[in-house]
Design a protein around this motif. Sequence first.
Motif, PDB file in Angstrom:
ATOM      1  N   LYS A  25      -1.977   8.116  -3.400  1.00  0.00           N
ATOM      2  CA  LYS A  25      -0.970   7.055  -2.663  1.00  0.00           C
ATOM      3  C   LYS A  25       0.373   6.957  -3.827  1.00  0.00           C
ATOM      4  O   LYS A  25       1.209   6.746  -3.214  1.00  0.00           O
ATOM      5  CB  LYS A  25      -1.837   5.803  -2.541  1.00  0.00           C
ATOM      6  N   ALA A  26      -0.094   7.038  -5.186  1.00  0.00           N
ATOM      7  CA  ALA A  26       1.085   6.744  -5.991  1.00  0.00           C
ATOM      8  C   ALA A  26       1.878   8.123  -6.091  1.00  0.00           C
ATOM      9  O   ALA A  26       2.769   8.059  -7.058  1.00  0.00           O
ATOM     10  CB  ALA A  26       0.627   6.279  -7.247  1.00  0.00           C
ATOM     11  N   ASN A  27       1.587   9.166  -5.403  1.00  0.00           N
ATOM     12  CA  ASN A  27       2.060  10.435  -5.969  1.00  0.00           C
ATOM     13  C   ASN A  27       2.045  10.835  -7.320  1.00  0.00           C
ATOM     14  O   ASN A  27       3.097  11.384  -7.863  1.00  0.00           O
ATOM     15  CB  ASN A  27       3.577  10.523  -5.413  1.00  0.00           C
ATOM     16  N   SER A  28       0.664  10.496  -7.947  1.00  0.00           N
ATOM     17  CA  SER A  28       0.907  10.863  -9.603  1.00  0.00           C
ATOM     18  C   SER A  28      -0.572  11.527  -9.647  1.00  0.00           C
ATOM     19  O   SER A  28      -0.875  11.826 -10.795  1.00  0.00           O
ATOM     20  CB  SER A  28       0.707   9.497 -10.149  1.00  0.00           C
ATOM     21  N   PHE A  29      -1.151  12.236  -8.734  1.00  0.00           N
ATOM     22  CA  PHE A  29      -2.552  12.980  -8.865  1.00  0.00           C
ATOM     23  C   PHE A  29      -2.125  14.069  -9.651  1.00  0.00           C
ATOM     24  O   PHE A  29      -2.822  14.601 -10.440  1.00  0.00           O
ATOM     25  CB  PHE A  29      -3.057  12.854  -7.665  1.00  0.00           C
ATOM     26  N   GLY A  30      -1.059  14.893  -9.455  1.00  0.00           N
ATOM     27  CA  GLY A  30      -0.883  16.028  -9.687  1.00  0.00           C
ATOM     28  C   GLY A  30      -0.502  16.229 -11.375  1.00  0.00           C
ATOM     29  O   GLY A  30      -1.054  16.965 -11.836  1.00  0.00           O
TER      30      GLY A  30
ATOM     31  N   VAL B  25       0.735  -1.030  -0.080  1.00  0.00           N
ATOM     32  CA  VAL B  25      -0.010   0.072   0.128  1.00  0.00           C
ATOM     33  C   VAL B  25       0.809   1.155  -0.059  1.00  0.00           C
ATOM     34  O   VAL B  25       0.606   2.208  -0.613  1.00  0.00           O
ATOM     35  CB  VAL B  25      -0.985   0.106   1.195  1.00  0.00           C
ATOM     36  N   ASP B  26       1.969   0.998   0.568  1.00  0.00           N
ATOM     37  CA  ASP B  26       2.882   2.119   0.686  1.00  0.00           C
ATOM     38  C   ASP B  26       3.939   2.394  -0.332  1.00  0.00           C
ATOM     39  O   ASP B  26       4.664   3.470  -0.653  1.00  0.00           O
ATOM     40  CB  ASP B  26       3.810   2.292   2.156  1.00  0.00           C
ATOM     41  N   ASN B  27       3.715   1.519  -1.230  1.00  0.00           N
ATOM     42  CA  ASN B  27       4.853   1.199  -2.379  1.00  0.00           C
ATOM     43  C   ASN B  27       3.993   1.983  -3.539  1.00  0.00           C
ATOM     44  O   ASN B  27       3.159   1.757  -4.140  1.00  0.00           O
ATOM     45  CB  ASN B  27       5.102  -0.048  -2.731  1.00  0.00           C
ATOM     46  N   GLN B  28       4.644   3.287  -3.971  1.00  0.00           N
ATOM     47  CA  GLN B  28       4.040   4.109  -4.897  1.00  0.00           C
ATOM     48  C   GLN B  28       3.950   3.477  -6.210  1.00  0.00           C
ATOM     49  O   GLN B  28       2.748   3.646  -6.889  1.00  0.00           O
ATOM     50  CB  GLN B  28       4.828   5.381  -5.112  1.00  0.00           C
ATOM     51  N   LEU B  29       4.984   2.805  -6.688  1.00  0.00           N
ATOM     52  CA  LEU B  29       4.935   2.040  -7.888  1.00  0.00           C
ATOM     53  C   LEU B  29       4.014   1.012  -8.077  1.00  0.00           C
ATOM     54  O   LEU B  29       3.391   1.009  -9.315  1.00  0.00           O
ATOM     55  CB  LEU B  29       6.499   1.741  -8.547  1.00  0.00           C
TER      56      LEU B  29
END
Length: 390
Positions: A261-266, A209-213
């Motif tokens: 969570k994936a730091n891809s929303f932006g 869950v904490d792994n962005q990739l």
Amino acid sequence: MTPIYAAAIVLAFVALGELVSIWSKARVPSLLVAMLGVFIVAKAGIIPDSVVNDSTLLQAYTILSAPLLFHMGSIIPLNTLLKQWRSVLISVAGMAVAVGLLFAVVGPLFDFQTVIAGAGPLAGGIVATGLTTEGLTKAGVASTIVVLPALVLMLQSVPAMPMTNFLLRRFAIGVRDSGELTRLAAENQAAQEHQAKRKKLVNLPQDLVDNQLFVLFLVLVGGSLATFLGGITHIPSSIVALILGIVSTYFGFTPERTLEKANSFGLAMAAVIAVVMAPLLKATLADVIAAILPVLAILVVGGIGIMLGGFLATKLLKWRSALGMSVALTAMYGFPADYLLTNEVARSTGRDDEERKALLDVMLPPMLVGGFTSVSAGSVVIASILVSFI
């Protein structure tokens, strides 16, 4: 233009819009500033009309559109979504009254084709606009009418976003000052705690869950599956992606707020905003001038119809009218503007982080559900039916 330069220019206008929104305490919507700014500067010849295409953000959108809708499905727990049936009814009522008024008022003023050109895009987004434009082109109607769907899509947010901003602020301040927000926040907190305690079919290890990739991979799988199912069922992939996101999160196959969570929303948001900007830059000043009267008529009459339908439905459902009309108005801009406007209002009216979160929890679910109902589904149905009469 080199893609990196073009992307920097596009995001410069997005950043400017964010700054103006912050400085104005959300009274001026960020998307309004960004879209009008890039249009004016491009038409002045300062930047090329192809700046959005050159940025390659549109290509990014082709990959991220379905995953983004999958992500939106992961934002709202299923239990919360089921509670938002009123938002669905309010959105449908707004669209229905708007289309009826367009036929009653705009039809006699102009013609039947003008109503068809404007009704679908007014009640929704890019998919409805594409369907309408394709139908008008195949029918061989005049070029001034063919350009109407794109112009309505480009300009409908100009009156709708400030009006939504005003109504949402009125609602937020009302529930905040009346003390009702405390009760609503407690109800939301209890629902979230119940959701957290609910046993899921699948419990992903916290390391994954904490792994962005890994989470990004899950979102792309969800988007790919939605695209595949949409192709074989002929249901819009956006609707399929939204449903899959809701179901997948409910059963635990994916975490909540997947793209965050994936730091891809932006990046996904930047791509969507580019899609909103792109058709604005394709229109010429001559096209705008030739179609300005029917476009204004469609926007004014249709906007009044959406608000009237939302108001009547809200009263019947015994909701606050300011929130109900805001939900109905999401038809005129949809996602991501509904998400951004709600965040802006919560950020500016909340007096601390706890109050801001409570306001967001109260306003965001109905706004998102309203937008999905109108833009993703309702407008496509409206456009498909009307185009068949050309």
